[in-house]
Design a protein around this motif. Structure first.
Motif, mmCIF file in Angstrom:
data_model
loop_
_atom_site.group_PDB
_atom_site.id
_atom_site.type_symbol
_atom_site.label_atom_id
_atom_site.label_comp_id
_atom_site.label_asym_id
_atom_site.label_seq_id
_atom_site.Cartn_x
_atom_site.Cartn_y
_atom_site.Cartn_z
ATOM 1 N N LYS A 179 0.825 -1.210 0.000
ATOM 2 C CA LYS A 179 0.000 0.000 0.000
ATOM 3 C C LYS A 179 0.857 1.257 0.000
ATOM 4 C CE LYS A 179 -3.869 -2.315 2.317
ATOM 5 N NZ LYS A 179 -4.783 -2.333 3.492
ATOM 6 N N LEU A 180 2.098 1.115 -0.432
ATOM 7 C CA LEU A 180 3.015 2.252 -0.477
ATOM 8 C C LEU A 180 2.606 3.250 -1.552
ATOM 9 C CD1 LEU A 180 6.417 0.307 -0.242
ATOM 10 C CD2 LEU A 180 5.311 1.633 1.582
ATOM 11 N N SER A 181 3.047 4.486 -1.394
ATOM 12 C CA SER A 181 2.844 5.502 -2.424
ATOM 13 C C SER A 181 3.714 5.186 -3.632
ATOM 14 C CB SER A 181 3.217 6.885 -1.876
ATOM 15 O OG SER A 181 4.614 6.932 -1.605
ATOM 16 N N ILE A 182 3.464 5.876 -4.744
ATOM 17 C CA ILE A 182 4.266 5.667 -5.949
ATOM 18 C C ILE A 182 5.738 5.913 -5.651
ATOM 19 C CG2 ILE A 182 4.798 6.618 -8.234
ATOM 20 C CD1 ILE A 182 1.783 7.026 -8.626
ATOM 21 N N LYS A 183 6.033 7.025 -4.995
ATOM 22 C CA LYS A 183 7.422 7.353 -4.679
ATOM 23 C C LYS A 183 8.049 6.269 -3.815
ATOM 24 C CE LYS A 183 8.447 9.548 -1.079
ATOM 25 N NZ LYS A 183 8.544 10.504 0.036
ATOM 26 N N ASP A 184 7.355 5.824 -2.793
ATOM 27 C CA ASP A 184 7.922 4.827 -1.876
ATOM 28 C C ASP A 184 8.049 3.450 -2.522
ATOM 29 O OD1 ASP A 184 8.352 6.604 0.190
ATOM 30 O OD2 ASP A 184 6.367 6.299 1.074
ATOM 31 N N LYS A 185 7.169 3.145 -3.458
ATOM 32 C CA LYS A 185 7.332 1.893 -4.209
ATOM 33 C C LYS A 185 8.639 1.927 -5.001
ATOM 34 C CE LYS A 185 2.482 0.525 -4.762
ATOM 35 N NZ LYS A 185 1.343 0.385 -5.697
ATOM 36 N N ILE A 186 8.895 3.043 -5.667
ATOM 37 C CA ILE A 186 10.117 3.181 -6.457
ATOM 38 C C ILE A 186 11.344 3.139 -5.555
ATOM 39 C CG2 ILE A 186 11.429 4.740 -7.950
ATOM 40 C CD1 ILE A 186 8.717 5.698 -9.080
ATOM 41 N N LEU A 190 14.184 0.206 -5.859
ATOM 42 C CA LEU A 190 15.539 0.566 -6.263
ATOM 43 C C LEU A 190 16.557 0.314 -5.154
ATOM 44 C CD1 LEU A 190 14.901 3.876 -8.257
ATOM 45 C CD2 LEU A 190 15.499 1.633 -9.189
ATOM 46 N N ASP A 191 16.169 0.594 -3.930
ATOM 47 C CA ASP A 191 17.061 0.359 -2.787
ATOM 48 C C ASP A 191 17.429 -1.122 -2.706
ATOM 49 O OD1 ASP A 191 18.504 1.027 -0.471
ATOM 50 O OD2 ASP A 191 16.826 0.482 0.810
ATOM 51 N N TRP A 192 16.442 -1.978 -2.880
ATOM 52 C CA TRP A 192 16.673 -3.425 -2.858
ATOM 53 C C TRP A 192 17.439 -3.880 -4.099
ATOM 54 C CZ3 TRP A 192 15.335 -7.200 -6.304
ATOM 55 C CH2 TRP A 192 15.482 -8.524 -5.878
ATOM 56 N N ILE A 204 14.615 -2.268 -14.666
ATOM 57 C CA ILE A 204 14.306 -1.022 -13.946
ATOM 58 C C ILE A 204 13.277 -0.195 -14.710
ATOM 59 C CG2 ILE A 204 15.278 1.104 -13.013
ATOM 60 C CD1 ILE A 204 17.922 -0.385 -12.640
ATOM 61 N N THR A 205 13.410 -0.132 -16.026
ATOM 62 C CA THR A 205 12.444 0.638 -16.826
ATOM 63 C C THR A 205 11.043 0.062 -16.684
ATOM 64 O OG1 THR A 205 14.133 1.316 -18.423
ATOM 65 C CG2 THR A 205 11.842 1.368 -19.172
ATOM 66 N N TYR A 206 10.928 -1.270 -16.715
ATOM 67 C CA TYR A 206 9.615 -1.892 -16.518
ATOM 68 C C TYR A 206 9.042 -1.522 -15.161
ATOM 69 C CZ TYR A 206 6.089 -5.417 -15.465
ATOM 70 O OH TYR A 206 4.922 -6.044 -15.077
ATOM 71 N N ALA A 207 9.867 -1.573 -14.120
ATOM 72 C CA ALA A 207 9.394 -1.246 -12.771
ATOM 73 C C ALA A 207 8.895 0.201 -12.695
ATOM 74 C CB ALA A 207 10.511 -1.468 -11.756
#
Length: 337
Positions: A179-186, A190-192, A204-207
């Motif tokens: 249920k994360l926001s768009i920013k937090d999903k990204i 990316l962090d992982w 990454i582009t697909y994500a």
């Protein structure tokens, strides 16, 4: 020798229609699925090989073994595709698509389709394909040609490129279901990703396209299902799709020849075009689709992750263990829901 007569503007008509279908891709000649620089294409003496994805291979096999496809437009597309390839001496490569098929079927079934499809591609005259288009009678009598090919190998193999994309797709699914926001999903993805996998512009582009709700990009099939097995199968399908693009880059870099890619999958088309039109596709997407405040936070993370980054070890054993862990994470999410 396979000969074909072309009259007046027929060659240009074939090129125009193949361009309209937008099914052939190459980082230079078909950057957007439309043929450019044809004179250079002709002057290029390298062997030209076209890699077919699972959907294209399956349609060709079904078309010639059953005599028809469900859609008339699909039959027309396949006929024009084969005409274009035969006229321009593109060699067909369906090995990767057979590996994908073997992931879900018995190896003998996959090998049977490999040998039959190669036989159809080599034995059916190009003039027959043209005549089907000229007459508008697109159906064939079911063709039972004795196999010219008798290849046998273990196609139940998963390359490191596939496993890299599979782990990426599993993580994408896990984050997508949150249920994360768009920013937090990204940020989470990316962090992982930077810590665990070899960087792939296609992963990454697909994500980024998916997390920013790009209208034509689809999540892995059955992502909202309560059936864990269906979700995992959908992730595998998506990972196989992405690995075609990663494999194309890898083959082009390491082997002699000019390699092309054929697909009718809209996700793959868009990802390929984004990654081969822009040098840093996902960066441009973040700039274009994320607010300035949020994108600065994302870019700060990327800068931090990129500085003195040590590439993670990604052996087959490590990636397999990682995929099992990610599968368990999704299973837990499904059970909670």
């Amino acid at each position: 020798m396979d000969l074909i007569l072309l009259e007046d503007n027929e060659l240009q008509d074939i090129f125009d229609i193949v361009n309209d279908f937008q099914i052939i891709f190459h980082p230079y000649y078909f950057k957007e699925g439309k043929l450019e620089y044809y004179k250079e294409f002709l002057e290029n003496n390298k062997s030209k090989i076209i890699i077919l994805d699972r959907n294209m291979t399956s349609m060709i096999f079904d078309y010639f073994s059953k005599g028809k496809l469900n859609s008339e437009i699909d039959m027309i597309m396949i006929l024009f595709f084969l005409l274009f390839c035969n006229i321009n001496s593109l060699q067909y490569n369906i090995g990767l698509s057979i590996c994908e098929y073997a992931d879900f079927k018995e190896n003998d079934i996959a090998i049977n389709q490999l040998n039959k499809t190669l036989t159809y591609l080599s034995e059916i005259p190009t003039m027959v394909l043209k005549n089907k288009l000229m007459t508008g009678k697109y159906e064939f009598e079911p063709i039972d040609i004795p196999n010219r090919f008798h290849r046998h190998a273990n196609y139940k193999i998963k390359s490191d490129l596939y496993m890299n994309s599979y782990c990426s797709t599993l993580k994408i699914a896990e984050v997508y279901l949150s249920k994360l926001s768009i920013k937090d999903k990204i940020l989470t993805y990316l962090d992982w990703y930077y810590d665990h996998l070899q960087l792939s512009k296609y992963d990454i582009t697909y994500a980024i396209l998916l997390f920013t709700n790009y209208k034509t990009i689809k999540a892995p099939k059955n992502i909202k299902s309560k059936n864990y097995e269906k979700i995992i199968k959908g992730c595998k399908n998506q990972a196989w799709d992405i690995q075609y693009l990663s494999s194309l880059d890898n083959i082009q870099y390491n082997l002699e020849g000019e390699y092309f890619f054929a697909t009718n999958d809209n996700n793959l088309k868009l990802i390929f075009m984004a990654c081969n039109y822009f040098e840093h596709a996902w960066v441009d997407l973040i700039k274009d689709r994320i607010s300035k405040k949020d994108r600065n936070e994302i870019f700060n993370l990327l800068e931090k992750k990129s500085k003195d980054r040590i590439k993670p070890k990604c052996s087959q054993e490590i990636l397999t263990k990682l995929s099992i862990k990610l599968e368990e994470n999704i299973k837990e999410k499904v059970m909670i829901c």
